[in-house]
Scaffold this motif. Structure first.
Motif, mmCIF file in Angstrom:
data_model
loop_
_atom_site.group_PDB
_atom_site.id
_atom_site.type_symbol
_atom_site.label_atom_id
_atom_site.label_comp_id
_atom_site.label_asym_id
_atom_site.label_seq_id
_atom_site.Cartn_x
_atom_site.Cartn_y
_atom_site.Cartn_z
ATOM 1 N N LEU A 1 5.119 -29.648 16.394
ATOM 2 C CA LEU A 1 5.164 -28.234 17.051
ATOM 3 C C LEU A 1 4.276 -28.369 17.771
ATOM 4 O O LEU A 1 3.470 -28.641 17.959
ATOM 5 N N ARG A 2 5.036 -28.052 18.989
ATOM 6 C CA ARG A 2 3.960 -27.696 20.381
ATOM 7 C C ARG A 2 3.929 -26.300 20.280
ATOM 8 O O ARG A 2 4.468 -25.422 20.504
ATOM 9 N N LEU B 1 -4.426 -24.561 22.264
ATOM 10 C CA LEU B 1 -3.988 -25.768 21.568
ATOM 11 C C LEU B 1 -2.820 -27.167 22.119
ATOM 12 O O LEU B 1 -1.834 -26.247 22.815
ATOM 13 N N GLY B 2 -3.022 -27.548 21.564
ATOM 14 C CA GLY B 2 -2.005 -28.387 22.491
ATOM 15 C C GLY B 2 -0.698 -28.958 20.749
ATOM 16 O O GLY B 2 0.356 -28.194 21.347
ATOM 17 N N HIS B 3 -0.467 -29.491 19.610
ATOM 18 C CA HIS B 3 0.164 -29.669 18.947
ATOM 19 C C HIS B 3 0.035 -29.656 18.020
ATOM 20 O O HIS B 3 -1.540 -29.894 17.083
ATOM 21 N N ALA B 4 0.727 -29.177 16.718
ATOM 22 C CA ALA B 4 0.243 -29.999 15.436
ATOM 23 C C ALA B 4 1.083 -30.646 14.576
ATOM 24 O O ALA B 4 2.998 -29.803 15.169
ATOM 25 N N GLU B 5 0.746 -30.785 13.536
ATOM 26 C CA GLU B 5 2.050 -32.412 12.223
ATOM 27 C C GLU B 5 2.084 -31.225 11.791
ATOM 28 O O GLU B 5 1.048 -30.949 10.955
ATOM 29 N N GLU C 1 0.579 -13.885 15.643
ATOM 30 C CA GLU C 1 1.712 -14.253 16.709
ATOM 31 C C GLU C 1 2.863 -13.981 16.233
ATOM 32 O O GLU C 1 3.797 -12.946 17.179
ATOM 33 N N PHE D 1 -5.918 -19.468 15.151
ATOM 34 C CA PHE D 1 -5.783 -20.205 16.280
ATOM 35 C C PHE D 1 -6.180 -19.483 17.413
ATOM 36 O O PHE D 1 -6.167 -20.248 18.703
ATOM 37 N N GLU E 1 -8.844 -21.227 20.790
ATOM 38 C CA GLU E 1 -9.017 -21.485 22.015
ATOM 39 C C GLU E 1 -9.818 -20.279 22.644
ATOM 40 O O GLU E 1 -10.397 -20.395 23.624
ATOM 41 N N ARG F 1 8.124 -23.825 17.925
ATOM 42 C CA ARG F 1 7.080 -23.269 18.848
ATOM 43 C C ARG F 1 5.098 -23.055 17.758
ATOM 44 O O ARG F 1 4.936 -22.320 16.709
ATOM 45 N N LEU F 2 4.514 -23.761 18.655
ATOM 46 C CA LEU F 2 3.081 -23.940 17.584
ATOM 47 C C LEU F 2 2.742 -22.343 17.713
ATOM 48 O O LEU F 2 2.069 -21.995 18.514
#
Lengths: 259, 259
Positions: A255-256, B194-198, B107, B183, B187, B101-102
């Motif tokens: 996820l981005r 944040l950028g991305h998450a696996e 949120e 999150f 930030e 979206r992350l």
């Protein structure tokens, strides 16, 4: 009688302390189990055997009782088994399904073995409103309904209920549904690639009948996927309701934060 | 005695036909339940009441017995309830979590209500190897461990186990973890998005202790999410193991055929 009160109070206090300890250990066991389960699922134990309890306890700085309880959680999930004289061994066969790209089952699991499909039902049905709306056909118009039990290397993996508009469905009926993904067949029939799919994932307990079909225990956790797939030109062509055995599949993706 | 043999055979034949009919009806009930469950989950019954069994039977061209069995499946999942004199009503509170979206929980569920977090544990722990490797800190270095029971509008939604590198974790400890997504705090602390998450998703049965914490029945299906989140500059800063109550969450997204 004050003595009784004190005794009661002391008794309650003891119970509370014991309950607190149990809770603490259960929390620690879950915490450890989550770390071990990742190792189990990602090949962290290449020879398929977990270290001894004492070694795990030292590595994770936790008590042997907590290690035992954590291994018990993984055993209950069917990920590991305890073999006398051998120790704790990995018995899970959990396969990764990609969440990043739209792929058929045989495609996504290609490196893990052969997917075969037992066609339990295949034929036209009158589209009820929720199917008709999503496939953009008139309510009551015939659509092709296919029900498949899908196996990987002979083991039941998922039960798929599929609806396809009949103009494409007729050609599908003559195809090799036993050995070919519907995605691949749809691309061959229409001469265009698939475009995108809207998906919804849920965790549900298997009802008795679905569990029987999937050869899983009644009530076992199922990863339920609803997926509406469109051709590259945007036309919706494939509505599926898929029950994956929870103990045989993981879904992974990226996820981005910004789109 | 041929008569007995014939009787036996007839008996078996009858059993097989009855078993076949039962299987057929169970298959039809599952097929119908999947269509109704979508309607239930996507607001297809705006007043919260399902049509009468006879009307459903007519709409979906199926028998009243099949309708009853399908509604039974949805009842067992906790999606609907039968009220005498009213009919079948929607009781599910299942919230959509985005897969595109992350986003933090507060949120992503903003329009559905208020997320509050009960911090069950928060403090430094020595990072075991699987945590250290993923967060790129030395094995045994202190990381911040946080355990939260997360609620939406007061109802338990998920149990989150979180590991954060200590340089960021120290600042987190002084923050309002009860009311703010990690999150957002990350930030704010780092001054970068944040950028991305696996991510990896699984369906598992809740163990007894997790079920108690989540106030769900023992063995109930849990959507398990493992997520490693990176800052925009690529640094991994947040490793989470999240158990969502299966009856309270759906995950939705969009997959594309070509990347």
């Amino acid at each position: 009688m004050p003595t009784e009160r004190i005794r009661d109070h002391a008794g309650q206090g003891a119970t509370t302390v014991a309950a607190h300890r149990r809770r603490l250990r259960a929390d620690q066991a879950r915490q450890l189990a989550d770390l071990l389960r990742r190792q189990v699922l990602t090949g962290g134990y290449p020879d398929g055997t977990l270290p001894h309890e004492a070694a795990i306890g030292a590595d994770y700085r936790t008590s042997r009782n907590t290690v035992r309880q954590a291994l018990g959680l993984l055993r209950a999930e069917g990920l590991v088994e305890r073999l006398p004289g051998v120790g704790t061994v990995v018995v899970a066969e959990k396969y990764p399904h990609g969440l990043d790209r739209l792929m058929g089952l045989a495609e996504t699991l290609r490196e893990h073995g052969r997917v075969s499909n037992e066609v339990r039902s295949a034929g036209p049905v009158a589209a009820p409103a929720p199917v008709a709306e999503r496939l953009r056909v008139p309510v009551g118009a015939d659509v092709l309904y296919i029900e498949r039990l899908r196996r990987l290397n002979g083991l039941p993996l998922s039960l798929d209920l599929t609806y396809i508009p009949l103009d494409l469905g007729t050609a599908l009926l003559g195809a090799d549904l036993e050995n070919t993904d519907v995605f691949r067949l749809l691309e061959a029939i229409t001469g265009q690639p698939l475009g995108h799919a809207e998906i919804t994932l849920e965790a549900v307990n298997a009802d008795a009948h679905s569990a029987t079909v999937l050869q899983a225990p009644r009530g076992s956790a199922v990863l339920m996927l609803e997926r509406l797939t469109h051709l590259a030109d945007g036309r919706p062509v494939d509505l599926e309701f898929i029950r994956f055995r929870g103990d045989r599949i993981t879904m992974s993706g990226l996820l981005r934060r910004s789109l």
